[in-house]
Design a protein around this motif. Structure first.
Motif, short mmCIF file in Angstrom:
data_model
loop_
_atom_site.label_atom_id
_atom_site.label_comp_id
_atom_site.label_asym_id
_atom_site.label_seq_id
_atom_site.Cartn_x
_atom_site.Cartn_y
_atom_site.Cartn_z
N MET A 1 31.04 35.85 46.60
CA MET A 1 31.84 34.70 46.19
C MET A 1 33.30 35.04 45.95
O MET A 1 34.16 34.17 46.03
N PHE A 2 33.62 36.28 45.66
CA PHE A 2 35.04 36.65 45.55
C PHE A 2 35.75 36.49 46.90
O PHE A 2 36.71 35.72 47.01
N PRO A 3 35.33 37.19 47.97
CA PRO A 3 36.02 37.03 49.26
C PRO A 3 35.81 35.65 49.87
O PRO A 3 36.68 35.17 50.61
N SER A 4 34.68 34.99 49.59
CA SER A 4 34.51 33.62 50.09
C SER A 4 35.59 32.72 49.55
O SER A 4 36.20 31.93 50.27
N GLY A 5 35.85 32.84 48.25
CA GLY A 5 36.91 32.02 47.66
C GLY A 5 38.29 32.40 48.15
O GLY A 5 39.14 31.54 48.37
N MET A 6 38.51 33.69 48.33
CA MET A 6 39.81 34.12 48.86
C MET A 6 40.02 33.59 50.27
O MET A 6 41.11 33.11 50.61
N ALA A 7 39.00 33.69 51.11
CA ALA A 7 39.16 33.34 52.53
C ALA A 7 39.03 31.84 52.79
O ALA A 7 39.79 31.28 53.59
N LEU A 8 38.06 31.17 52.17
CA LEU A 8 37.82 29.76 52.48
C LEU A 8 38.93 28.85 51.97
O LEU A 8 39.44 28.01 52.72
N ASP A 9 39.27 28.98 50.70
CA ASP A 9 40.24 28.03 50.13
C ASP A 9 41.35 28.68 49.32
O ASP A 9 42.19 28.00 48.75
N GLY A 10 41.37 30.01 49.27
CA GLY A 10 42.43 30.69 48.54
C GLY A 10 42.37 30.46 47.05
O GLY A 10 43.40 30.51 46.35
N SER A 11 41.17 30.24 46.51
CA SER A 11 41.05 29.84 45.11
C SER A 11 41.03 31.00 44.13
O SER A 11 41.21 30.78 42.93
N TRP A 12 40.77 32.21 44.60
CA TRP A 12 40.80 33.36 43.70
C TRP A 12 42.14 34.09 43.80
O TRP A 12 42.64 34.32 44.89
N THR A 13 42.69 34.46 42.68
CA THR A 13 43.82 35.40 42.67
C THR A 13 43.29 36.77 42.27
O THR A 13 42.23 36.88 41.65
N MET A 14 44.02 37.81 42.61
CA MET A 14 43.59 39.15 42.25
C MET A 14 43.53 39.31 40.73
O MET A 14 42.65 39.99 40.19
N ASP A 15 44.45 38.67 40.02
CA ASP A 15 44.44 38.77 38.56
C ASP A 15 43.18 38.12 37.99
O ASP A 15 42.59 38.64 37.03
N GLU A 16 42.76 36.99 38.56
CA GLU A 16 41.54 36.33 38.09
C GLU A 16 40.31 37.18 38.40
O GLU A 16 39.40 37.30 37.56
N ILE A 17 40.28 37.75 39.59
CA ILE A 17 39.15 38.63 39.95
C ILE A 17 39.08 39.80 38.98
O ILE A 17 38.01 40.14 38.46
N ARG A 18 40.22 40.42 38.73
CA ARG A 18 40.27 41.57 37.82
C ARG A 18 39.82 41.17 36.42
O ARG A 18 39.04 41.88 35.77
N ARG A 19 40.29 40.03 35.96
CA ARG A 19 39.96 39.57 34.61
C ARG A 19 38.46 39.31 34.48
O ARG A 19 37.83 39.72 33.49
N CYS A 20 37.88 38.64 35.47
CA CYS A 20 36.44 38.36 35.43
C CYS A 20 35.62 39.64 35.56
O CYS A 20 34.67 39.86 34.80
N TYR A 21 35.98 40.46 36.51
CA TYR A 21 35.19 41.67 36.79
C TYR A 21 35.20 42.63 35.60
O TYR A 21 34.16 43.22 35.26
N ASN A 22 36.36 42.78 34.98
CA ASN A 22 36.47 43.74 33.88
C ASN A 22 35.82 43.24 32.59
O ASN A 22 35.69 44.01 31.62
#
Length: 369
Positions: free
Chosen positions: A179-200
């Protein structure tokens, strides 16, 4: 009360975020810092049986139709590596990590489109059936496993490791990664900062069944992740996505039936090579395939369609390709400090319930070229 997702039609979903250039190496660094990278993975990743997945897209053939606006191509090899890095980050267990890497080894071109071909839209697991056979039948892979003191039985079924995989709506490495790359590729809805915040914010918790499960430490971060996940899942349950995957599945079936492509081709060629084969059929019909047959019409439609019609009834089958399908709903109700998010968050409860009860129009149709 109006369903939360009713306002999010196809164009709204794909246009609401400005185009962003993503650095996948930065993303992998979030999943597993270089200082902790499992070097033993590299030999497995280089195997031909794994490199084949570099030509298979995560997003189920949607990179090949203008109905979508995918921002970049993310392969099943990328996904497999990502899952392995997540498993390693949380477990540091070699068997579980390699099982995560190998879990998609039997995926054909266009990924879950093959599940649509086989009528498995609700579970989308039919493509997993040959996994153990492929793992046990590859001599180089078997040699590497032996060198690592592992057996095929330890890595051929990642379902036995709950951090790697579990059932919806739980959170696992596989579900987390795609779901991380799906959101990045499909609609650009994830930012790297959001991914980092959620993952950490993730840790290993015990779920209701006493099994290990990835979960969050803070409600607000779990809400952010849940909202993103369900929004991307919403794209995957709209008629546009159902139609695109089913249409491509029918194209594959017809191509196999008419001798244009074979089942072996779907497991050996890249998606680009399959498209080139289909292009040549449309440009220079052969083997009894003419401009008046269905295959060229379906293929041209898939390669040129930019919108579909949402209808209550099917349209003229001579002029339209229509679907009326129920598909697997991809959503998440993660753990947060030992409780399901929906139990402690009114916002998440509504997001999840509205996702589960959302219904597109009965039919989605596209006019045939």
């Amino acid at each position: 009360m109006r369903n939360y997702y009713a306002q999010y039609d196809w164009d709204t979903m794909l246009k609401q975020h400005a185009p962003v250039k993503y650095d996948i190496s930065e993303y992998f660094e979030i999943l597993c810092p270089k200082s902790d990278y499992p070097d033993f993975l590299d030999c497995y990743i280089k195997l031909p049986v794994m490199q084949r997945l570099a030509g298979v897209g995560l997003l189920c053939g949607t990179d090949w139709t203008p109905l979508y606006r995918n921002r970049f191509f993310y392969s099943r090899l990328d996904h497999s590596k990502g899952v392995a890095l997540i498993v390693w980050h949380f477990t540091h267990d070699k068997a579980q990590t390699i099982a995560g890497l190998l879990h998609d080894i039997s995926t054909p071109v266009f990924s879950h489109v093959s599940d649509f071909r086989k009528g498995d839209m609700l579970t989308q697991t039919a493509t997993e059936e040959p996994t153990a056979q492929i793992i046990r039948g590859d001599a180089e892979l078997d040699r590497l496993l032996a060198e690592d003191d592992l057996t095929p039985a330890q890595v051929e079924d990642y379902h036995i490791y709950p951090i790697a995989d579990n059932e919806i709506p739980q959170l696992s490495a596989d579900r987390l990664e795609y779901m991380f790359p799906s959101g990045m590729a499909l609609d650009g809805s994830w930012t790297m900062d959001e991914i980092r915040r959620c993952y950490n914010d993730l840790i290993i918790l015990k779920n209701e069944d006493g099994q290990d499960e990835l979960g969050f430490q803070h409600v607000e971060i779990a809400e952010l992740y849940c909202e993103h996940f369900c929004m991307i899942g919403h794209i995957l349950q709209l008629n546009e996505n159902k139609l695109a995957l089913h249409l491509l599945g029918q194209i594959m079936n017809l191509a196999e039936k008419e001798g244009v492509l074979s089942e072996e081709d779907f497991m050996t060629l890249s998606e680009k090579e399959v498209m080139e084969r289909l292009d040549s059929v449309v440009e220079s019909p052969r083997r009894g395939c003419t401009e008046t047959t269905l295959l060229p019409r379906l293929y041209k439609t898939f390669r040129t369609m930019t919108s579909i019609e949402h209808t209550e009834e099917p349209m003229d089958e001579k002029e339209y390709f229509c679907i009326n399908l129920k598909v697997k709903q991809r959503y998440i109700n993660p753990l947060v400090n030992g409780h399901r998010l929906s139990e402690v968050s009114e916002k998440a409860h509504r997001i999840i319930e509205d996702f589960k009860t959302y219904s597109d129009t009965p039919y989605g149709c596209v006019k045939l070229v």
